[in-house]
Write a protein that holds these residues in place. Sequence first.
Motif, short mmCIF file in Angstrom:
data_model
loop_
_atom_site.label_atom_id
_atom_site.label_comp_id
_atom_site.label_asym_id
_atom_site.label_seq_id
_atom_site.Cartn_x
_atom_site.Cartn_y
_atom_site.Cartn_z
N THR A 171 0.90 -1.16 0.10
CA THR A 171 0.01 -0.08 -0.08
C THR A 171 0.79 1.13 0.12
O THR A 171 0.54 2.18 -0.77
N ARG A 172 1.96 1.16 0.80
CA ARG A 172 2.89 2.49 1.08
C ARG A 172 3.58 2.81 -0.42
O ARG A 172 3.80 3.83 -0.92
N MET A 173 4.01 1.42 -1.04
CA MET A 173 4.85 1.68 -2.22
C MET A 173 3.94 2.17 -3.50
O MET A 173 4.27 2.99 -4.31
N VAL A 174 2.60 1.79 -3.54
CA VAL A 174 1.62 2.00 -4.60
C VAL A 174 1.41 3.46 -4.50
O VAL A 174 1.34 4.22 -5.46
N SER A 175 0.99 3.86 -3.20
CA SER A 175 0.92 5.42 -3.23
C SER A 175 1.79 6.04 -3.15
O SER A 175 1.78 7.41 -4.02
N GLN A 176 3.06 5.88 -2.89
CA GLN A 176 4.45 6.69 -3.34
C GLN A 176 4.58 6.58 -4.81
O GLN A 176 4.95 7.74 -5.46
N LEU A 177 4.17 5.60 -5.55
CA LEU A 177 4.56 5.41 -6.96
C LEU A 177 3.41 6.05 -7.61
O LEU A 177 3.67 7.26 -8.50
N HIS A 178 2.21 6.33 -7.06
CA HIS A 178 1.23 7.24 -7.55
C HIS A 178 1.65 8.54 -7.44
O HIS A 178 1.33 9.12 -8.56
N GLN A 179 2.07 8.95 -6.40
CA GLN A 179 2.49 10.34 -5.94
C GLN A 179 3.69 10.87 -7.19
O GLN A 179 3.32 11.80 -7.61
N LEU A 180 4.26 9.90 -7.25
CA LEU A 180 5.73 10.49 -8.03
C LEU A 180 5.09 10.35 -9.66
O LEU A 180 5.66 11.21 -10.33
N LEU A 181 4.27 9.67 -9.89
CA LEU A 181 3.69 9.62 -11.29
C LEU A 181 2.91 10.85 -11.53
O LEU A 181 2.65 11.38 -12.40
#
Length: 193
Positions: free
Chosen positions: A125-135
């Motif tokens: 969940t943390r990684m997906v959220s961080q990836l979404h923010q970066l994108l």
Amino acid sequence: MAGDETIVGGGRFDTGRDGYMAMRKYAKQWPNRVWAIEGCQGIGRHIANRLLADGEQVVDVPPKLSARARVFATGQGRKTDATDAHSIALVGTRMAGLRAVVNEEQLALLRILVDRRRSLGDDHTRMVSQLHQLLLELIPGGAKKSLSAAQAKALLATIRPRDAVGKARRRVAAELIADLERIYRAPRKPTRN
């Protein structure tokens, strides 16, 4: 101690292997025995687990109950090994409803696996959220929220930032995608006893 609270035996046994074996040998003269151990969730856990592993029946005597029995039996609360053993035996003999100690290996195994699964879920969940923010920061208008790792990787391949911050965002996004791919392809092997 017998059911009528008659003391039928006693002894001192050290906690090493030889002491434990001597204690077990001594106790074999009472075939219908139940071991009353004080604090099986704490200091008494080690001996309780050893007895359980050897097929013995064990009940957990809460320390507060044995302390009360010691005061009632002796008229004072002073602790000695002999008064402790006697008060624990009294509680084990007198009290109905003491918790029978069971081998909690299966429960411990499940707890370990559940904790690991929860941790992986939290990491995911943390990684997906961080990836979404970066994108969102790399792509004008952002990316859809539910991207697979393969979709995010393909999308990231189209992005060529020129500034240092953009390059850092892209590099971290690529690392997150690699981490997610590693989680997704982790082998799921069933555990065997």
